[in-house]
Design an enzyme around this catalytic site. Sequence first.
Site, PDB file in Angstrom:
ATOM      1  N   CYS A 135       0.833  -1.200   0.000  1.00  0.00           N
ATOM      2  CA  CYS A 135       0.000   0.000   0.000  1.00  0.00           C
ATOM      3  C   CYS A 135       0.873   1.259   0.000  1.00  0.00           C
ATOM      4  O   CYS A 135       1.607   1.494  -0.957  1.00  0.00           O
ATOM      5  CB  CYS A 135      -0.991  -0.048   1.163  1.00  0.00           C
ATOM      6  SG  CYS A 135      -2.336   1.173   1.002  1.00  0.00           S
TER       7      CYS A 135
ATOM      8  N   GLU B 139      -2.621  -9.077   3.255  1.00  0.00           N
ATOM      9  CA  GLU B 139      -3.062  -9.570   4.560  1.00  0.00           C
ATOM     10  C   GLU B 139      -4.572  -9.491   4.737  1.00  0.00           C
ATOM     11  O   GLU B 139      -5.130 -10.100   5.652  1.00  0.00           O
ATOM     12  CB  GLU B 139      -2.351  -8.803   5.687  1.00  0.00           C
ATOM     13  CG  GLU B 139      -2.870  -7.409   5.968  1.00  0.00           C
ATOM     14  CD  GLU B 139      -2.391  -6.334   5.011  1.00  0.00           C
ATOM     15  OE1 GLU B 139      -2.662  -5.152   5.273  1.00  0.00           O
ATOM     16  OE2 GLU B 139      -1.737  -6.676   3.993  1.00  0.00           O
TER      17      GLU B 139
ATOM     18  N   HIS C 151      -3.737  -4.948  -0.311  1.00  0.00           N
ATOM     19  CA  HIS C 151      -3.368  -5.489   1.000  1.00  0.00           C
ATOM     20  C   HIS C 151      -3.439  -7.016   0.967  1.00  0.00           C
ATOM     21  O   HIS C 151      -4.515  -7.594   1.111  1.00  0.00           O
ATOM     22  CB  HIS C 151      -4.322  -4.967   2.083  1.00  0.00           C
ATOM     23  CG  HIS C 151      -4.126  -3.536   2.419  1.00  0.00           C
ATOM     24  ND1 HIS C 151      -3.281  -3.118   3.421  1.00  0.00           N
ATOM     25  CD2 HIS C 151      -4.672  -2.412   1.893  1.00  0.00           C
ATOM     26  CE1 HIS C 151      -3.305  -1.804   3.497  1.00  0.00           C
ATOM     27  NE2 HIS C 151      -4.137  -1.343   2.573  1.00  0.00           N
TER      28      HIS C 151
END
Length: 211
Positions: free
Chosen positions: A81, A193, A191
Amino acid sequence: MKIAVIDYGMGNLRSVQKALQAVAPGVEVALARTPREVREADRIVFPGQGAMPDCMGALQRQEMHEAVAWAARERPFLGICVGLQMLFERSEEGGAAGLGLFAGEVVRFPRDGAFAPGQAHLKVPHMGWNRVENVREHPILPVQGSGERYYFVHSYYVAPRDDSLVLARTDYGVVFASAVAHDNLVAVQFHPEKSGRAGLALLERFVRWAP
């Protein structure tokens, strides 16, 4: 092996740490708060979340900017990001200077959300799931996985001057670079995650990657 997640007070660090621990249970995943901790790690993950001027300011106050630049040249490195955006020269967001590792700017999506005449208005920030289309082969984002969906939250995107840096693109009214790669470095706008199975698979490939 030791993976350092750079901790300069910005970004969802625990989520990144837990995702890495899930895909590499036998690997030490530690938050790095000093240049020494960065240099002692075998792999580096550089997350970022929020406004780029705030992220750059926090990085410099913690005197981590030189260590990050070193790691981007010397270690397997994954930017996430704003951790992608800070690798470039400058951002339209507050006129912030980046680390300048790559030539190019960070630019904003159109402010009114109208990207072209006749198009539906798209909300900014770009938030949610979108497809990532590979433009070349890479161990972290293999071409066979092109079109996979990942989770995005951003109002700005990178515009590299060197098109050969671009690893993948995404269409959100404009087509933008959603991943770049150079030598030992990969950085993504989305992202991993927060991207479920696809994101965890990407992190697992990064852990195994031998650039």
